[in-house]
Motif scaffolding. Sequence first.
Motif, short mmCIF file in Angstrom:
data_model
loop_
_atom_site.label_atom_id
_atom_site.label_comp_id
_atom_site.label_asym_id
_atom_site.label_seq_id
_atom_site.Cartn_x
_atom_site.Cartn_y
_atom_site.Cartn_z
N HIS A 28 4.73 5.84 -4.97
CA HIS A 28 5.05 5.88 -6.59
C HIS A 28 3.97 6.66 -7.29
O HIS A 28 4.19 7.03 -8.41
CB HIS A 28 5.07 4.26 -7.03
CG HIS A 28 6.48 3.77 -6.37
ND1 HIS A 28 6.79 2.47 -6.65
CD2 HIS A 28 7.32 4.37 -5.62
CE1 HIS A 28 7.98 1.94 -6.00
NE2 HIS A 28 8.41 3.24 -5.44
N SER A 29 2.81 6.69 -6.82
CA SER A 29 1.67 7.39 -7.55
C SER A 29 2.16 8.92 -7.48
O SER A 29 1.91 9.52 -8.41
CB SER A 29 0.50 7.02 -6.92
OG SER A 29 -0.12 5.71 -7.34
N GLY A 50 0.86 -1.10 0.03
CA GLY A 50 -0.01 0.02 0.00
C GLY A 50 0.79 1.26 0.10
O GLY A 50 0.64 2.22 -0.83
N THR A 51 1.95 1.29 0.75
CA THR A 51 2.63 2.54 0.99
C THR A 51 3.46 2.58 -0.41
O THR A 51 3.67 3.83 -0.98
CB THR A 51 3.81 2.22 2.04
OG1 THR A 51 3.17 2.23 3.23
CG2 THR A 51 4.83 3.25 2.11
N ILE A 52 4.12 1.61 -1.03
CA ILE A 52 4.59 1.51 -2.33
C ILE A 52 3.73 2.21 -3.39
O ILE A 52 4.07 3.20 -4.24
CB ILE A 52 5.31 0.06 -2.89
CG1 ILE A 52 6.37 -0.14 -1.89
CG2 ILE A 52 5.92 0.17 -4.35
CD1 ILE A 52 7.74 0.63 -2.08
N ILE A 53 2.67 1.79 -3.46
CA ILE A 53 1.77 2.03 -4.75
C ILE A 53 1.14 3.91 -4.33
O ILE A 53 1.49 4.51 -5.21
CB ILE A 53 0.26 1.47 -4.33
CG1 ILE A 53 0.79 0.08 -5.19
CG2 ILE A 53 -0.69 2.13 -5.40
CD1 ILE A 53 -0.42 -0.79 -5.16
N THR A 92 10.83 10.67 2.97
CA THR A 92 9.98 9.55 2.91
C THR A 92 10.64 8.34 2.14
O THR A 92 10.03 7.08 2.25
CB THR A 92 8.69 10.08 2.30
OG1 THR A 92 8.25 11.15 3.12
CG2 THR A 92 7.54 8.95 1.93
N LEU A 93 11.11 8.63 0.87
CA LEU A 93 11.64 7.53 0.20
C LEU A 93 12.87 7.09 0.91
O LEU A 93 12.67 5.51 0.54
CB LEU A 93 12.34 8.35 -1.13
CG LEU A 93 11.44 8.96 -2.15
CD1 LEU A 93 12.59 9.86 -3.29
CD2 LEU A 93 10.39 7.98 -2.79
N ALA A 94 13.38 7.57 1.84
CA ALA A 94 14.28 6.51 2.44
C ALA A 94 13.76 5.72 3.48
O ALA A 94 13.94 4.62 3.73
CB ALA A 94 15.26 7.77 3.50
N ALA A 95 12.53 6.15 4.16
CA ALA A 95 11.75 5.22 5.07
C ALA A 95 11.33 4.21 4.39
O ALA A 95 11.10 3.14 4.92
CB ALA A 95 10.69 6.09 5.76
#
Length: 140
Positions: free
Chosen positions: A103-104, A97-100, A116-119
């Motif tokens: 990335h959206s 869910g987080t990835i989608i 956020t990307l690092a997390a």
Amino acid sequence: MGTVIVGVAGTLLGVLFGGALQHLQASRAHRWQRDDALGKLKQAAYAEFLRSISASYGQAMAGQRTRTEDARLHAVTAEIEVLADREVSGPVRDLTGTIIDVHSKLAEGVGVEQATLAAVDRRRLEVVALFKADLGIAQT
């Protein structure tokens, strides 16, 4: 007559013991084969999950979000939920869910903070560690 009875009883006990031992060995062999097959299925699903994350990130960075990788992520997440225990499938479901979502936002050009990307990447590495532990692969 007593020796005949002892001989017959000994033979019968030997047959029973031998049959029980063969049944035990066959049961163990079946369990090992099943565990080996499950491990191979898990390994393929885990690799597909990580591949889909990378492809999704590539699409997001290129601004070309076709949602094919989202579909693949959902499909392989469902597969992992069937194959793996909750200790693995729960974090995988959450990460999907987080990835989608992230990335959206990246694909839309919405500012996503580096933190956020690092997390998200840290969570991905934690899931990789769970995969390795589940497959019995030594952590490096």
